[in-house]
Design a protein around this motif. Structure first.
Motif, mmCIF file in Angstrom:
data_model
loop_
_atom_site.group_PDB
_atom_site.id
_atom_site.type_symbol
_atom_site.label_atom_id
_atom_site.label_comp_id
_atom_site.label_asym_id
_atom_site.label_seq_id
_atom_site.Cartn_x
_atom_site.Cartn_y
_atom_site.Cartn_z
ATOM 1 N N GLU A 286 5.997 2.924 17.288
ATOM 2 C CA GLU A 286 7.272 3.182 16.606
ATOM 3 C C GLU A 286 8.090 4.261 17.312
ATOM 4 O O GLU A 286 9.291 4.387 17.081
ATOM 5 C CB GLU A 286 7.018 3.595 15.149
ATOM 6 C CG GLU A 286 6.262 4.901 14.954
ATOM 7 C CD GLU A 286 4.747 4.750 15.118
ATOM 8 O OE1 GLU A 286 4.039 5.770 15.013
ATOM 9 O OE2 GLU A 286 4.279 3.608 15.334
ATOM 10 N N ALA A 287 7.464 5.033 18.185
ATOM 11 C CA ALA A 287 8.190 6.043 18.959
ATOM 12 C C ALA A 287 8.554 5.533 20.342
ATOM 13 O O ALA A 287 8.966 6.303 21.204
ATOM 14 C CB ALA A 287 7.346 7.312 19.080
ATOM 15 N N ALA A 288 8.407 4.219 20.560
ATOM 16 C CA ALA A 288 8.716 3.562 21.832
ATOM 17 C C ALA A 288 7.812 4.030 22.971
ATOM 18 O O ALA A 288 8.176 3.906 24.141
ATOM 19 C CB ALA A 288 10.183 3.737 22.211
ATOM 20 N N CYS A 289 6.642 4.568 22.630
ATOM 21 C CA CYS A 289 5.665 4.938 23.653
ATOM 22 C C CYS A 289 4.731 3.749 23.886
ATOM 23 O O CYS A 289 4.300 3.092 22.932
ATOM 24 C CB CYS A 289 4.852 6.155 23.227
ATOM 25 S SG CYS A 289 5.839 7.662 23.064
ATOM 26 N N ALA A 290 4.439 3.499 25.157
ATOM 27 C CA ALA A 290 3.670 2.304 25.514
ATOM 28 C C ALA A 290 2.171 2.567 25.500
ATOM 29 O O ALA A 290 1.694 3.625 25.920
ATOM 30 C CB ALA A 290 4.092 1.812 26.894
ATOM 31 N N ALA A 291 1.433 1.569 25.039
ATOM 32 C CA ALA A 291 -0.019 1.519 25.200
ATOM 33 C C ALA A 291 -0.330 0.298 26.052
ATOM 34 O O ALA A 291 0.349 -0.736 25.948
ATOM 35 C CB ALA A 291 -0.714 1.425 23.851
ATOM 36 N N PHE A 292 -1.338 0.413 26.916
ATOM 37 C CA PHE A 292 -1.652 -0.709 27.796
ATOM 38 C C PHE A 292 -3.081 -0.590 28.309
ATOM 39 O O PHE A 292 -3.707 0.487 28.239
ATOM 40 C CB PHE A 292 -0.675 -0.774 28.979
ATOM 41 C CG PHE A 292 -0.613 0.483 29.815
ATOM 42 C CD1 PHE A 292 -1.449 0.671 30.913
ATOM 43 C CD2 PHE A 292 0.305 1.482 29.513
ATOM 44 C CE1 PHE A 292 -1.384 1.819 31.675
ATOM 45 C CE2 PHE A 292 0.371 2.642 30.283
ATOM 46 C CZ PHE A 292 -0.473 2.813 31.363
ATOM 47 N N ASP A 293 -3.573 -1.710 28.823
ATOM 48 C CA ASP A 293 -4.870 -1.727 29.492
ATOM 49 C C ASP A 293 -4.656 -1.346 30.950
ATOM 50 O O ASP A 293 -3.941 -2.038 31.682
ATOM 51 C CB ASP A 293 -5.511 -3.117 29.415
ATOM 52 C CG ASP A 293 -5.854 -3.522 27.986
ATOM 53 O OD1 ASP A 293 -6.117 -2.613 27.165
ATOM 54 O OD2 ASP A 293 -5.838 -4.728 27.683
ATOM 55 N N LEU A 294 -5.254 -0.244 31.376
ATOM 56 C CA LEU A 294 -5.094 0.256 32.731
ATOM 57 C C LEU A 294 -6.182 -0.293 33.635
ATOM 58 O O LEU A 294 -7.376 -0.080 33.395
ATOM 59 C CB LEU A 294 -5.153 1.786 32.735
ATOM 60 C CG LEU A 294 -5.199 2.467 34.111
ATOM 61 C CD1 LEU A 294 -3.891 2.236 34.867
ATOM 62 C CD2 LEU A 294 -5.487 3.962 33.964
ATOM 63 N N HIS A 295 -5.764 -1.022 34.658
ATOM 64 C CA HIS A 295 -6.664 -1.460 35.715
ATOM 65 C C HIS A 295 -6.476 -0.516 36.896
ATOM 66 O O HIS A 295 -5.362 -0.375 37.414
ATOM 67 C CB HIS A 295 -6.350 -2.896 36.138
ATOM 68 C CG HIS A 295 -6.629 -3.911 35.076
ATOM 69 N ND1 HIS A 295 -7.721 -4.752 35.107
ATOM 70 C CD2 HIS A 295 -5.959 -4.209 33.927
ATOM 71 C CE1 HIS A 295 -7.716 -5.536 34.039
ATOM 72 N NE2 HIS A 295 -6.646 -5.228 33.305
ATOM 73 N N LEU A 296 -7.552 0.136 37.303
ATOM 74 C CA LEU A 296 -7.472 1.177 38.320
ATOM 75 C C LEU A 296 -8.678 1.051 39.252
ATOM 76 O O LEU A 296 -9.815 0.938 38.775
ATOM 77 C CB LEU A 296 -7.481 2.550 37.628
ATOM 78 C CG LEU A 296 -7.316 3.812 38.467
ATOM 79 C CD1 LEU A 296 -5.921 3.868 39.069
ATOM 80 C CD2 LEU A 296 -7.570 5.046 37.605
#
Length: 488
Positions: A286-296
């Motif tokens: 709701e704060a427009a912050c992204a969550a994602f699966d990080l491939h590193l």
């Protein structure tokens, strides 16, 4: 940050090809181009600026403790020191040593080059390493710099620019803040024409270089998007022989720079495309912050990361920072763990704040081109939610032939973002016309001072206000005004 320098004025003169006039002294403080920042032991570099000539401020630098100065105009320097007309000042003994050169900005670069080479050699002699990383791109440089600095600082003493110190003056000043304790040096490299970045990498050859995006910033200085790409590619040419290139796989012009890389290439993709670093299953809260699966590379499995910075466009910036940290030698596990806690440190960059009267201010007013404008307006709906949306844009500068089309596109994007009102500062008529044609209420002001005098009457409690514009057009002053009159 260290003060960096510990050289005599005579040594500095030798390093920059200058001539020492007056007493020798040892510089133990910072190197500054603003006399107000001088302190005991400082070296003042007198630069001919747009508004003032630094030679006129030698006296005030000396009062604050500067022990020497690099100058290009001896007569003006004497006058600046004595406060007397040049004729009267000629016979005066100098109160500080002056290193006389042809061009003080070139001398500043030469001094930084010598200083960094000495620090690198000193680190090798101690069995240590000073790692230098930098990034460039049409948008996202300063945010990526902030994120990279925090990742590296978790592993060792790190020096990075204040704000947007990314040109032929700011970069050397940043280099000169490094000292023997510095483990990582993070640099931001900007360009408004061909050869600018090559000049900067000559001062600071790089262990790792990131190219974020090739867009339409400063198009007027390049002539074409291909010209922008060629200028940004200079950062890859500035890598040391074993240096690593970090390239945006989602941007074909960035990806094409792989063939210029001297050694390792790391690619990143915020769109889940095949790349060494990539984000998958991206969602915004709701704060427009992204969550994602990080491939590193180096992780045994993807890690779910929740960013603390707003805007989907910051996924790419976070991946670039992770790539730079990886190239600098940080452990993949540490990068994945830290990436969710890093934040934007520089002002006026997607700075979201709740002001009094339940006003939500989204301050992205440091700079603007059509690419960063698109990203900011794309983030507005998620940030604003059910609030009335007011967009303040100032003229986007240095766009060249694309200026009219890019401003019209801004008006279209504001309408698409659900703006109830578009407020323009400066030459924004194309944006206002395009928004009005799509049912948005529009108001135009000649300059930021006029806009500031009227803005309070145009806003209502509970509004969401996005402020976006080029630094030179003063939109940031309006954002600062709102913070002052509506303190939290």
């Amino acid at each position: 940050m260290g003060t960096g320098m510990n050289l005599s004025l005579s040594q500095i003169a030798a390093a920059v090809g200058g001539r020492l006039i007056g007493p020798d002294a040892t510089v133990t403080g910072p190197v500054v181009t603003d006399s107000r920042q001088a302190s005991p032991g400082a070296l003042f570099v007198a630069v001919h600026g747009e508004r003032t000539d630094g030679h006129a401020h030698l006296g005030s630098a000396g009062t604050l403790g500067a022990v020497g100065a690099i100058v290009s105009d001896l007569k003006a320097a004497r006058t600046g020191l004595s406060g007397e007309p040049a004729e009267a000042a000629e016979s005066e003994d100098l109160s500080m040593g002056l290193v006389l050169v042809e061009d003080t900005v070139v001398a500043l670069g030469a001094l930084a080059r010598t200083h960094l080479a000495g620090l690198r050699q000193g680190a090798v002699d101690r069995g240590e390493r000073l790692t230098v990383v930098a990034m460039t791109g049409s948008v996202g440089k300063t945010t990526t710099k902030d994120l990279t600095r925090q990742l590296l600082a978790s592993s060792g003493p790190t020096v990075a620019p204040r704000a947007s110190f990314n040109n032929e003056i700011g970069l050397p000043l940043t280099v000169l803040e490094a000292d023997e304790s510095t483990r990582y040096l993070v640099l931001e490299m900007g360009a408004s024409g061909s050869g600018h970045i090559a000049y900067l990498t000559d001062i600071a050859p790089l262990d790792a270089a990131g190219v974020l995006m090739i867009g339409h910033a400063h198009m007027g200085g390049f002539g074409s998007i291909e010209g922008v790409a060629a200028a940004k590619a200079e950062i890859i040419a500035g890598l040391l022989p074993e240096g690593t290139a970090i390239l945006n796989a989602d941007d074909a012009r960035c990806a094409a720079m792989a063939e210029l890389a001297p050694a390792r290439v790391l690619t990143f993709s915020a769109q889940g495309e095949p790349a060494d670093l990539r984000a998958e299953n991206v969602v915004l809260d709701e704060a427009a912050c992204a969550a994602f699966d990080l491939h590193l590379p180096g992780l045994d499995a993807p890690r779910r990361v929740q960013l603390a910075v707003a805007g989907a466009h910051n996924v790419a910036n976070a991946l670039a920072a992770a790539g730079l940290a990886l190239a600098a030698g940080l452990e993949p596990e540490l990068i994945a763990e830290r990436l969710g806690s890093v934040s934007i440190e520089s002002p006026h960059r997607m700075d979201v704040s709740e002001l009094s009267g339940d006003l939500l201010l989204i301050d992205d007013s440091y700079n603007a081109n059509i690419d960063s404008m698109t990203a900011a307006l794309a983030a507005l709906p998620a940030l604003a939610g059910s609030r009335r949306r007011v967009v303040v844009v100032s003229e986007m500068l240095e766009l060249g032939e694309s200026s009219a089309a890019d401003h019209a596109r801004t008006g279209e994007l504001a309408a698409q973002a659900g703006a109830a009102m578009l407020i323009g500062i400066g030459s924004t008529q194309e944006a206002l016309d395009a928004a009005r044609a799509r049912g948005v209420e529009v108001v135009g002001f000649e300059d930021s001072a006029t806009a500031i005098s009227q803005i309070d009457a145009l806003l209502s409690d509970g509004d969401a206000v996005l402020v976006k514009g080029s630094n030179g057009s003063g939109a940031w002053r309006l954002a600062d005004h709102l913070k002052e009159v509506r303190p939290r």
